[in-house]
Design a protein around this motif. Structure first.
Motif, PDB file in Angstrom:
ATOM      1  N   LEU A  89      -1.741   2.243  -6.852  1.00 59.29           N
ATOM      2  CA  LEU A  89      -1.264   1.890  -5.519  1.00 59.29           C
ATOM      3  C   LEU A  89       0.228   1.582  -5.494  1.00 59.29           C
ATOM      4  CD1 LEU A  89      -4.291  -0.328  -4.477  1.00 59.29           C
ATOM      5  CD2 LEU A  89      -3.665   1.871  -3.466  1.00 59.29           C
ATOM      6  N   ILE A 367       2.824  -6.696  -3.270  1.00 61.78           N
ATOM      7  CA  ILE A 367       1.664  -5.824  -3.102  1.00 61.78           C
ATOM      8  C   ILE A 367       0.643  -6.085  -4.207  1.00 61.78           C
ATOM      9  CG2 ILE A 367       0.922  -3.418  -3.092  1.00 61.78           C
ATOM     10  CD1 ILE A 367       3.761  -2.753  -1.951  1.00 61.78           C
ATOM     11  N   THR A 508       0.303   2.834  -0.708  1.00 59.61           N
ATOM     12  CA  THR A 508      -0.442   1.663  -1.166  1.00 59.61           C
ATOM     13  C   THR A 508      -1.813   1.539  -0.505  1.00 59.61           C
ATOM     14  OG1 THR A 508       0.522   0.216   0.528  1.00 59.61           O
ATOM     15  CG2 THR A 508       1.718   0.418  -1.577  1.00 59.61           C
TER      16      THR A 508
END
Length: 702
Positions: A89, A367, A508
């Motif tokens: 991702l 993230i 992502t």
């Protein structure tokens, strides 16, 4: 309680007749010219007729991360980008800079790459902006920013972010046993001494004692950081990106030489030297990765070659750790949810201020942490621990608030007087302390969103892509929006996400675009009808919450149950508003959007902070329930574009601490047409008299 009184019944009858004629219209037929038709009660606002549901993405291995994130802790799978969902991702970095081959990224190891691709810069504009941000930040930082960068580097991240609790910081430290034991440096050692060798610490003990009054909260921090697949090491080796102090102004790695026998405290070490305009905080110069004799013995590098194969920058491990700790505290103490997330983002910013990381590294760390935290909250055992941490924190801090005569939200946002400083008496303040750093809601939202992208150049051709909400992401809002369902939390994440087209975010699977701080303020759009059922007996945000986003869309809002929901945005939703229970409060002029308002039960409260008039663009129907007007700060009026229909309802007037003079007049309702009367008026100790006309209800103080 004051009964409605009418000084001029003839005037009232005429007014009502006029209103009815206006509604019914007139005919050319003389027989019908004087006949009035009682208006029908307006229909319920229609909305879209269905709830908006955000589909889960159609994932293929190694996704969804909810299922496969544990691969990030597997000895071999973690080093393969097509097996490690977190690294997968984060692969958008390859679109702006890729220094390792596809073969390496699918079979990396903990020694780092022994060679790099030539011409690794894939997007020169973005990569230059990325390094330029660091150059500007490190050359312009204030002393406080440098000191905070030092502290966020050296202190345990579990401890460092505790100050996101603001006025609760000291109480948390006392009850949990959280501490730091880094040596106290002087300000000159941090700001000017490039040979100062600091000591750092990390570990769950610095968050507190699991046997303390807040031990369940400490245990949740441990679950997020230690008992989940939280390490960034695998991705660091897979991507092997350079730290900013290894890059020149174009983002190229321009290695010059090594410098042996560099004095760091009592030690002498070897560092790599590069052409770079990045200014590392002097007190952190010796915190950079030095050459290791053992790695040289393994042949990974020599005393005269660079050691960066063991020092990847992306994603930032400190940022990941800071966010994970912040999200654990935010879950347990959601009254500080947005503030804690903003503190996590500030720790990421500190990594840039330190000169240790770039915006891309920090974005990657954010993230990474969201994926890990969501994975943790979707494990049944950790989910149970999270709920226990929430209950324990609510009980402990709720008790403090009760003693202070406040509710917990207000107690968690009270002003801190005589706030300490990051440096006092020539020394750095290493302990966290009560503060007002995050007391500006708008600033928190703006800072967090800016740090989601760092304003790196957006590819406008890729803007406007549909939002993807990953499976399991809704768990991150569970304690902050407890009265919503998982499906509704997904809709909140959908409507508050950042635009597409920004570097790193679009690959992502939606994680990079989720704005948790904005989502904490509720929906930003009603894409479908929204039913909110609150239960005040559960306390916290179940009893009272506010939505501060500007809400658009075609859906209808229905407020049911008990508890109070406050609408405070500049709203434009068109589906209308239905109140079936509890209290729906208008804290802005346009709180109710551009549709009608229908009250079947419960209370509509008018208490705008930015205007003296709350506007309803449609009908306002009081079938039952209460219209509550806050008159303590001025003459608040409900403006109604169409019909105000009042039937068997109560008018409640709150004058606050004011004692209005006799004869003071307040226009309560100002409508195009008016039908009916309030059955009773509640106005505390102030006697009032209501007068009705064709379109207004006026209260006069007796």
């Amino acid at each position: 309680m004051i009964d409605v009184t009418l000084r001029n019944k003839t005037l009232l009858a005429a007014a009502i007749t006029a209103a009815l004629l206006a509604l019914a219209g007139c005919s050319d037929n003389d027989d019908n010219a004087s006949s009035a038709i009682t208006p029908e009660r307006p229909a319920l606002p229609s909305g879209t007729g269905e709830e908006f549901t955000v589909a889960t993405p159609s994932d293929t291995y190694p996704l969804p991360a909810k299922q496969y994130a544990e691969n990030n802790a597997d000895g071999s799978l973690r080093f393969r980008i097509n097996d490690n969902p977190i690294a997968y991702l984060l692969r958008g970095h390859n679109d702006i800079w890729q220094g390792t081959s596809d073969v390496w990224q699918n079979n990396a190891n903990g020694d780092g790459p022994d060679n790099y691709l030539s011409n690794p810069i894939r997007n020169a504009e973005v990569w230059r902006a990325n390094i330029q941000y660091v150059i500007d930040a490190t050359q312009r930082r204030s002393d406080d920013e440098a000191i905070l960068a030092f502290l966020d580097d050296m202190r345990s991240k579990n401890y460092s972010v505790i100050d996101g609790l603001g006025p609760l910081t000291g109480s948390y430290v006392s009850a949990s046993g959280a501490y730091t034991d880094i040596p106290v440096p002087s300000t000159s050692q941090v700001l000017a001494d490039a040979n100062y060798k600091a000591s750092h610490n990390d570990g769950i003990a610095y968050a507190g004692d699991t046997n303390s009054e807040l031990g369940d909260v400490v245990r949740l921090v441990d679950a997020f950081r230690q008992r989940s697949p939280a390490s960034t090491n695998a991705s660091k080796y897979i991507f092997s990106t350079p730290r900013p102090w290894r890059m020149n102004d174009n983002g190229d790695v321009e290695f010059l030489r090594t410098e042996a026998n560099y004095p760091c405290g009592p030690d002498s070490v070897t560092y790599d030297v590069y052409n770079s305009s990045v200014s590392v905080v002097p007190g952190l110069i010796c915190a950079r990765r030095a050459h290791s004799a053992s790695n040289e013995a393994k042949g990974l590098y020599t005393p005269t070659t660079e050691n960066r194969r063991k020092d990847g920058g992306y994603p930032s491990g400190h940022t990941n750790a800071g966010y994970l700790a912040s999200m654990a505290y935010a879950y347990a103490i959601p009254q500080r949810y947005a503030e804690m997330l903003t503190r996590g983002s500030l720790l990421g910013e500190s990594r840039i201020m330190a000169g240790m990381h770039s915006p891309a590294d920090v974005i990657g760390g954010r993230i990474h942490s969201m994926i890990v935290a969501s994975y943790a909250l979707n494990q049944p055992d950790i989910a149970n621990e999270a709920d226990e941490a929430y209950q324990q924190a609510q009980q402990y801090f709720g008790g403090l608030a009760k003693t202070a005569g406040m509710d917990l939200y207000d107690y968690a946002h009270r002003n801190v007087e005589n706030e300490r400083s990051l440096a006092e008496g020539g020394n750095v303040t290493t302990e966290v302390f009560d503060n007002n750093w995050f007391n500006d809601r708008a600033a928190n939202r703006a800072n967090y969103r800016e740090r989601m992208t760092y304003n790196l150049p957006q590819d406008v051709s890729q803007a406007g892509q549909p939002v993807v909400v990953p499976l399991g992401a809704e768990s991150l809002l569970r304690s902050r929006l407890p009265y919503l369902s998982d499906a509704q939390r997904r809709a909140v994440l959908y409507t508050t996400a950042v635009d597409s087209g920004y570097p790193l975010l679009d690959k992502t699977n939606g994680w990079g675009r989720l704005d948790l701080v904005t989502a904490a303020d509720g929906y930003a759009a009603f894409e479908g009808d929204v039913l909110v059922t609150m239960d005040a007996e559960k306390g916290g945000f179940n009893a009272r919450d506010g939505w501060y986003n500007d809400i658009d869309g075609e859906g209808r809002l229905t407020k049911a149950g008990t508890g109070e929901l406050i609408l405070a945005g500049n709203n434009t939703y068109t589906g209308g508003t239905l109140v079936q229970g509890g209290t729906l409060s208008a804290a802005s002029q346009t709180a109710f959007g551009r549709g009608g308002v229908y009250v079947q039960d419960g209370t509509v409260r008018v208490a705008p902070t930015d205007a003296e008039r709350v506007q309803i663009d449609g009908n306002f129907t009081l079938e039952a329930g209460t219209l509550a007007i806050d008159l303590g700060n001025g003459a608040n009026t409900v403006g109604v574009d169409q019909l105000a229909y009042i039937e068997g309802s109560t008018l409640s007037l709150d004058f606050g601490d004011q004692i209005p003079a006799a004869g003071t007049r307040y226009t309560i309702v100002d409508a195009s047409n008016l039908f009916g009367q309030f059955s009773q008026v509640v106005s505390d100790s102030v006697d009032v008299e209501l007068a009705y006309s064709a379109g207004t209800v006026v209260a006069t103080v007796l």
